[in-house]
Every structure is written in C-alpha cells, then in structure tokens.
Motif scaffolding. Structure first.
Motif, PDB file in Angstrom:
ATOM      1  N   LYS A 272       1.024  -1.736  -0.376  1.00  0.00           N
ATOM      2  CA  LYS A 272       0.015   0.102  -0.180  1.00  0.00           C
ATOM      3  C   LYS A 272       0.926   1.104  -0.466  1.00  0.00           C
ATOM      4  N   VAL A 273       0.297   2.226   0.157  1.00  0.00           N
ATOM      5  CA  VAL A 273       0.993   3.459  -0.207  1.00  0.00           C
ATOM      6  C   VAL A 273       2.078   3.517   0.800  1.00  0.00           C
ATOM      7  N   SER A 274       2.406   3.283   1.974  1.00  0.00           N
ATOM      8  CA  SER A 274       3.608   3.447   2.934  1.00  0.00           C
ATOM      9  C   SER A 274       3.492   2.633   4.004  1.00  0.00           C
ATOM     10  N   ALA A 275       4.915   2.129   4.332  1.00  0.00           N
ATOM     11  CA  ALA A 275       5.416   0.642   5.058  1.00  0.00           C
ATOM     12  C   ALA A 275       6.439   1.411   6.016  1.00  0.00           C
ATOM     13  N   SER A 276       6.960   1.327   7.135  1.00  0.00           N
ATOM     14  CA  SER A 276       7.406   1.701   7.731  1.00  0.00           C
ATOM     15  C   SER A 276       7.715   0.845   8.903  1.00  0.00           C
ATOM     16  N   GLY A 277       9.816   0.426   9.574  1.00  0.00           N
ATOM     17  CA  GLY A 277       9.559  -0.313  10.037  1.00  0.00           C
ATOM     18  C   GLY A 277       9.308   0.311  11.760  1.00  0.00           C
ATOM     19  N   ILE A 278      10.612   0.988  11.983  1.00  0.00           N
ATOM     20  CA  ILE A 278      10.333   1.301  13.379  1.00  0.00           C
ATOM     21  C   ILE A 278      10.485   3.255  13.308  1.00  0.00           C
ATOM     22  N   PHE A 279       9.208   4.028  14.014  1.00  0.00           N
ATOM     23  CA  PHE A 279       8.876   5.232  13.790  1.00  0.00           C
ATOM     24  C   PHE A 279       9.578   5.742  15.861  1.00  0.00           C
ATOM     25  N   ALA A 280      10.359   6.512  15.571  1.00  0.00           N
ATOM     26  CA  ALA A 280      10.609   6.223  17.317  1.00  0.00           C
ATOM     27  C   ALA A 280      10.843   8.138  17.701  1.00  0.00           C
ATOM     28  N   PHE A 281       9.779   8.900  17.984  1.00  0.00           N
ATOM     29  CA  PHE A 281       9.254  10.462  18.305  1.00  0.00           C
ATOM     30  C   PHE A 281      10.065  10.799  19.942  1.00  0.00           C
ATOM     31  N   GLY A 282      10.162  11.966  20.041  1.00  0.00           N
ATOM     32  CA  GLY A 282      10.785  12.499  21.256  1.00  0.00           C
ATOM     33  C   GLY A 282      11.661  12.760  21.749  1.00  0.00           C
ATOM     34  N   GLN A 283      12.654  11.900  22.512  1.00  0.00           N
ATOM     35  CA  GLN A 283      13.981  12.308  22.509  1.00  0.00           C
ATOM     36  C   GLN A 283      14.571  11.106  23.455  1.00  0.00           C
ATOM     37  N   ASN A 284      16.286  11.005  23.353  1.00  0.00           N
ATOM     38  CA  ASN A 284      16.533  10.200  24.704  1.00  0.00           C
ATOM     39  C   ASN A 284      15.869   8.352  24.456  1.00  0.00           C
ATOM     40  N   THR A 285      16.622   7.905  22.846  1.00  0.00           N
ATOM     41  CA  THR A 285      15.886   7.210  23.050  1.00  0.00           C
ATOM     42  C   THR A 285      17.721   5.814  22.396  1.00  0.00           C
ATOM     43  N   SER A 301       5.318   3.686  -7.023  1.00  0.00           N
ATOM     44  CA  SER A 301       5.588   5.334  -5.903  1.00  0.00           C
ATOM     45  C   SER A 301       5.084   5.240  -4.550  1.00  0.00           C
ATOM     46  N   ASN A 302       5.334   3.779  -3.267  1.00  0.00           N
ATOM     47  CA  ASN A 302       4.626   3.586  -2.425  1.00  0.00           C
ATOM     48  C   ASN A 302       6.480   3.604  -1.523  1.00  0.00           C
ATOM     49  N   GLN A 303       5.626   4.719  -0.785  1.00  0.00           N
ATOM     50  CA  GLN A 303       6.908   4.920   0.244  1.00  0.00           C
ATOM     51  C   GLN A 303       7.641   3.368   0.735  1.00  0.00           C
ATOM     52  N   LEU A 304       9.095   3.279   1.244  1.00  0.00           N
ATOM     53  CA  LEU A 304       9.163   2.463   2.212  1.00  0.00           C
ATOM     54  C   LEU A 304      10.468   3.193   3.154  1.00  0.00           C
TER      55      LEU A 304
END
Length: 372
Positions: A272-285, A301-304
């Motif tokens: 499908k449109v997009s697929a992501s392995g790991i998203f990390a938000f914030g800090q100190n990770t 056109s799909n985003q990886l």
C-alpha cells in the motif's frame, strides 16, 4: 454456578460440579453459568473444564467476575464468552494470577479496571473476534483506546503477561497496557484486520521477545500516551514482527518518548501507500541492532522507510535495513518541536533497491548531529 456476594467465603449451587478443601476449589465438570468471586485468597482450578453460557438464557455481561478481592488464583479453565461482553473482569483487585486459561471471546477476554494491580497472566490463550484481548485498566468504554479519545482516570500497575498466545480478528487489537511498571514477554500474536496489536500508554514498560504475525493492522507495537504525549523508560527489545500489509499506512514499531528499541526484527510485505519499520518520536532513545526488511509488492510510488527518528538525543547504531521496490529511505531524521540535535548515527548497514534511493534523510539542517 455462581459465587454469591452475600456469602462469607465461596458459595455455589450444591448441584454444581465443584469440590472444596479450605480456600482450594476444583471444578470437576463443565459449568453452564457465570462465576463471581468475593473471597480473598481463592484458588480455583478448572481442571481443563469449560465455563459457558447456554443460548437459552439472556447473555451475561461477565462470565467470571473478581470484585474487591485480592490474591485470587485461577488456572486450567476454558471460558467461552462468545455470548458475553467480558470473559474475565477484575475491579479493585490486587495480586491476582491467571495460568493456563483459554478465553474464546467475541468482546473482551480479560478486563482489569479501577486500581487493579500486580496482575499476572501466564501460559494462556486468547481468541478474540470483536474488540480487545486484554485491555488493562480503563473505565468502561476506554478500551477503545485513543481512537475514541477516552482518558482513563484510574491507574493499574505491575501487569505481567508472559508465554501467552493471542489470535484476533477484530476492531482494535490484543493488549492495551495502561499501567506502568508492566511487561509483555515471550508471547505470540496472530492478528488480522485491526488497528494495533499491542498498545502501551504508561511509563516503565518492557515489551520483549514476542512473536507477531499480522495482516491489515496499522501498527504492531505502539507506545504513547492517550493524549499523544511521550512516555519514559520504554523498552522494546528482541521482538519479531511479520506483517502482510493491507492497510494504507503501516508501522511495525511506534515509540513516543525515551527508552530503548533494540534487537527487533521487522519484516513487511508491503503493498500500500507507505510502510515503515520503526518510528521513534521525542528524545533520548537508543535504536540499535534492529533488522528491518521491507519488500514492496505494490505501486512503484509506495514509500518505504526503514527507521524514522523525530527529535533529539537519539543513538541509531548497528541496524540492518533492507528495502526493495518503491521509493526507499533507509534512515530519516525529522525535527520535533523545531528541535533536532545531538543525534548519533553510526555503523548502520543500509541496502536499498528502489526507484528512488535515499540512505539517510534529514528534514532540517542538522545541528550537532553526527553520521558515520
């Protein structure tokens, strides 16, 4: 069979197949009915028998209820709650343990609310076909997670789930952990057509060595507050995720806050449109030793995206990222609240075979970041 509130200890219909020796109760045959436990220290062994509710009666809300009662032990019982909203409901109850329990549910398998602490669930099986497997602590209705914007007001802590098995074909997912100082380890998840398999919304939680096989989910593991704010000291390690994507946007692991995301293997068959392995938000990770494999079987056109960090003070090291097809970005950096600094990126291996290839991408000019 029903344990009555008016009884001083453990009471039941004398025709029910139960034997008693002190606080120990053994079920000796299948039971058509519900159970409510009000006595501290009750040890109930189902001995492999079933608790169910016949279709010739009005459907109950709860099959097994534990209310204002501590140190209850339940084992070796099959609960068929396809006629009820809850398989097991605990409220104002501490130090309860559930071992070798099977719950067949069209609603919620186990629901823990109102300062229920130190719950342990081990070696158990949960098959859910509608809502949630094990939401831990929320006012009624809050099990619908942040997607309906509930804000639970009571806290549950020290929840342990280990060596359990989940299968869900439902609206939301398997496990919602609201209380802090909790862990979900060495368990398996086989989920279809839901939002998220495992949701963590409080601090100091460990998610480790679990096996996830999912299809059609939007995220497999998500750690963030109900309000969308960051968490502290979240550890997501050693998990294996296999996703056959059918949702438009999919993320294997979402971590919002500080902590450790390491040694996980995320494999995505993207379409499908997009697929992501790991998203990390914030800090100190710290994100290290992870393997992300994404193969696109859909549009070019799909985003990886292998690993995405949003914020500051990240260490991204020794990860292996393999992207095939579509538009590929190995590691992406973005600002959080207009800040993105002191990130360290080193010793990662990125392999991309895509229409558009970007190894490392930064959304704003880097300030004090290093890439090796």
């Amino acid at each position: 069979m029903r344990i009555e509130e008016k009884c001083s200890k453990f009471c039941w219909s004398r025709s029910a197949p139960i034997t008693q020796n002190g606080n120990y109760y053994n079920i000796t045959g299948d039971i058509n009915g519900t159970i409510t436990i009000y006595h501290n220290g009750t040890i109930l062994n189902g001995q492999g028998h079933s608790l169910f509710f016949g279709t010739n009666h009005s459907a109950p809300e709860v099959m097994l209820n534990i209310s204002q009662t501590n140190s209850v032990s339940l084992s070796n019982l099959i609960i068929n709650s396809t006629q009820a909203l809850f398989g097991i409901h605990t409220t104002y109850s501490n130090n309860d343990s559930f071992n070798n329990i099977t719950v067949l549910s069209s609603g919620i398998s186990i629901f823990a609310t109102n300062y229920t602490n130190n719950m342990r669930i081990t070696n158990s099986v949960f098959n859910t076909t509608n809502l949630f497997g094990v939401p831990v602590n929320a006012a009624f209705g809050a099990y619908l997670s942040k997607y309906l914007n509930p804000v639970p007001t009571n806290t549950t802590s020290n929840f342990t789930l280990k060596n359990d098995s989940f299968a869900a074909n439902d609206l939301l997912g398997d496990v919602l952990v609201v209380g802090g100082n909790s862990s979900v380890t060495s368990s398996s998840f086989n989920d279809n057509n839901e939002l998220t398999s495992l949701i963590v919304v409080n601090n100091n939680t460990v998610i480790s060595n679990n096996q996830f096989k999912t299809k059609g989910v939007q995220a497999t593991i998500e750690a963030s507050q109900f309000s969308g704010g960051p968490l502290n000291n979240i550890s997501i390690t050693g998990n294996t995720i296999i996703e056959n994507q059918t949702a438009s946007d999919y993320v294997g692991i979402v971590s919002f806050g500080s902590g450790n995301v390491s040694n996980n293997v995320v494999t995505i068959n993207a379409s499908k449109v997009s697929a992501s392995g790991i998203f990390a938000f914030g800090q100190n990770t710290t994100l290290s030793g992870n393997t992300v494999n994404i193969t696109n079987g859909g549009s070019n056109s799909n985003q990886l995206l292998g690993i995405q960090t949003t914020g500051s003070n990240y260490t991204v090291s020794n990860n292996l990222i393999n992207l095939s097809g579509g538009n590929g970005i190995g590691i992406g950096l973005q600002a959080y609240k207009n800040k993105m600094n002191s990130n360290k990126i080193s010793d990662n291996t990125i392999s991309i075979s895509s229409v558009q290839v970007i190894g490392i991408s930064a959304s704003v000019s880097e300030l004090g970041n290093s890439a090796i």
